[in-house]
Design a protein around this motif. Structure first.
Motif, PDB file in Angstrom:
ATOM      1  N   ALA A 188       0.821  -1.206   0.000  1.00 18.62           N
ATOM      2  CA  ALA A 188       0.000   0.000   0.000  1.00 18.62           C
ATOM      3  C   ALA A 188       0.854   1.256   0.000  1.00 18.62           C
ATOM      4  N   VAL A 189       1.959   1.232   0.724  1.00 18.98           N
ATOM      5  CA  VAL A 189       2.844   2.397   0.824  1.00 18.98           C
ATOM      6  C   VAL A 189       4.283   1.909   0.821  1.00 18.98           C
ATOM      7  N   ARG A 190       5.129   2.595   0.092  1.00 17.66           N
ATOM      8  CA  ARG A 190       6.561   2.290   0.079  1.00 17.66           C
ATOM      9  C   ARG A 190       7.310   3.616   0.130  1.00 17.66           C
ATOM     10  N   ILE A 191       8.067   3.840   1.194  1.00 21.90           N
ATOM     11  CA  ILE A 191       8.740   5.120   1.399  1.00 21.90           C
ATOM     12  C   ILE A 191      10.226   4.881   1.628  1.00 21.90           C
ATOM     13  N   ARG A 192      11.043   5.562   0.857  1.00 21.35           N
ATOM     14  CA  ARG A 192      12.494   5.478   0.998  1.00 21.35           C
ATOM     15  C   ARG A 192      12.930   6.446   2.097  1.00 21.35           C
ATOM     16  N   LEU A 193      13.589   5.918   3.120  1.00 30.71           N
ATOM     17  CA  LEU A 193      13.950   6.710   4.280  1.00 30.71           C
ATOM     18  C   LEU A 193      14.860   7.880   3.920  1.00 30.71           C
ATOM     19  N   GLN A 194      15.831   7.657   3.037  1.00 26.98           N
ATOM     20  CA  GLN A 194      16.761   8.728   2.682  1.00 26.98           C
ATOM     21  C   GLN A 194      16.039   9.920   2.068  1.00 26.98           C
ATOM     22  N   ASP A 195      15.005   9.666   1.275  1.00 26.67           N
ATOM     23  CA  ASP A 195      14.238  10.760   0.690  1.00 26.67           C
ATOM     24  C   ASP A 195      13.575  11.606   1.771  1.00 26.67           C
ATOM     25  N   MET A 196      13.013  10.918   2.782  1.00 30.90           N
ATOM     26  CA  MET A 196      12.362  11.629   3.875  1.00 30.90           C
ATOM     27  C   MET A 196      13.369  12.446   4.682  1.00 30.90           C
ATOM     28  N   LYS A 197      14.558  11.884   4.904  1.00 33.38           N
ATOM     29  CA  LYS A 197      15.589  12.592   5.660  1.00 33.38           C
ATOM     30  C   LYS A 197      16.039  13.853   4.923  1.00 33.38           C
ATOM     31  N   GLU A 198      16.194  13.747   3.608  1.00 27.32           N
ATOM     32  CA  GLU A 198      16.633  14.901   2.823  1.00 27.32           C
ATOM     33  C   GLU A 198      15.575  15.996   2.820  1.00 27.32           C
ATOM     34  N   ARG A 199      14.322  15.607   2.662  1.00 28.48           N
ATOM     35  CA  ARG A 199      13.239  16.588   2.678  1.00 28.48           C
ATOM     36  C   ARG A 199      13.122  17.261   4.039  1.00 28.48           C
ATOM     37  N   LEU A 200      13.222  16.458   5.090  1.00 25.45           N
ATOM     38  CA  LEU A 200      13.149  17.004   6.438  1.00 25.45           C
ATOM     39  C   LEU A 200      14.332  17.916   6.726  1.00 25.45           C
ATOM     40  N   ASN A 201      15.510  17.494   6.292  1.00 26.42           N
ATOM     41  CA  ASN A 201      16.715  18.293   6.481  1.00 26.42           C
ATOM     42  C   ASN A 201      16.559  19.669   5.849  1.00 26.42           C
ATOM     43  N   ASN A 202      15.975  19.705   4.659  1.00 30.44           N
ATOM     44  CA  ASN A 202      15.752  20.992   3.982  1.00 30.44           C
ATOM     45  C   ASN A 202      14.771  21.871   4.750  1.00 30.44           C
ATOM     46  N   LEU A 203      13.730  21.268   5.320  1.00 33.72           N
ATOM     47  CA  LEU A 203      12.761  22.028   6.092  1.00 33.72           C
ATOM     48  C   LEU A 203      13.372  22.583   7.377  1.00 33.72           C
ATOM     49  N   VAL A 204      14.201  21.780   8.022  1.00 31.08           N
ATOM     50  CA  VAL A 204      14.801  22.193   9.289  1.00 31.08           C
ATOM     51  C   VAL A 204      15.783  23.330   9.086  1.00 31.08           C
ATOM     52  N   PHE A 205      16.571  23.263   7.978  1.00 29.44           N
ATOM     53  CA  PHE A 205      17.635  24.233   7.778  1.00 29.44           C
ATOM     54  C   PHE A 205      17.257  25.391   6.866  1.00 29.44           C
TER      55      PHE A 205
END
Length: 206
Positions: A188-205
């Protein structure tokens, strides 16, 4: 401006790095994949980058790489990211987490105040899954427990799978793992962790 772009050609000229170095650093996760932005130009499709972020990152890589291997440098940059923490209020104001996800998390594990990168990543992943519409509230609580059990911030080669067959199963697997499922099992859902980390990193910084 934060959203000013620089072309790949100009980036290589300004920094003095080679095409090979740029893409080797990308493969080593020193430069986030989502910073490679494909856009139409008069010469056809070209690659652009967020100018300020990419120049700051390359400057840091150049100044650190002589004393460290690329793997060690990737670990150092990851650790710097993992040391980041922000208040719950700041995370909500910057739309990193939502009221709904925070309420769900706090109802399971207690009230939060300051959020480190690992917890931000758990909340960000949960929010992404809930947006898919593939899980309900109780299943959301189950996935919280799975994410909290593992130190996701220190790992980059995992995928989160949500599979359904007469119910739901949550699985964390290595990206390179071969997965063989019955025909009746649906991912149903497949999420690549590295993609989430990069997106989150951009939001944080940002």
């Amino acid at each position: 401006m934060d959203d000013e772009l620089i072309s790949k050609k100009d980036l290589l000229k300004v920094t003095g790095i080679s095409y090979g170095q740029l893409y080797r650093w990308k493969r080593k996760n020193l430069i986030p994949e989502e910073w490679f932005i494909r856009k139409s130009a008069f010469t056809g499709q070209e690659t652009f980058f967020p100018k300020i972020k990419i120049l700051e990152r390359i400057d840091k890589i150049i100044h650190l790489k002589d004393g460290l291997s690329l793997d060690q440098l990737a670990d150092k940059l990851t650790k710097e990211t993992n040391d980041v923490s922000i208040t719950k209020k700041a995370a909500m104001e910057r739309n990193i987490v939502t009221d709904y996800v925070l309420d769900l998390y706090e109802s399971t594990f207690g009230e939060l105040d300051v959020l480190d990168f690992s917890r931000l990543l758990q909340l960000y992943l949960l929010d992404e899954v809930l947006k898919s519409g593939e899980i309900n509230l109780e299943e959301g609580k189950q996935i919280i427990k799975l994410l909290k059990k593992h130190d996701l911030a220190s790992q980059s080669n995992l995928e989160l799978l949500i599979m359904r067959k007469m119910g739901v199963t949550f699985v964390l697997v290595m990206e390179t793992a071969q997965i063989y499922l019955e025909e009746s099992v649906r991912i149903a859902v497949r999420i690549r962790l590295q993609d989430m980390k990069e997106r989150l990193n951009n939001l944080v910084f940002d």
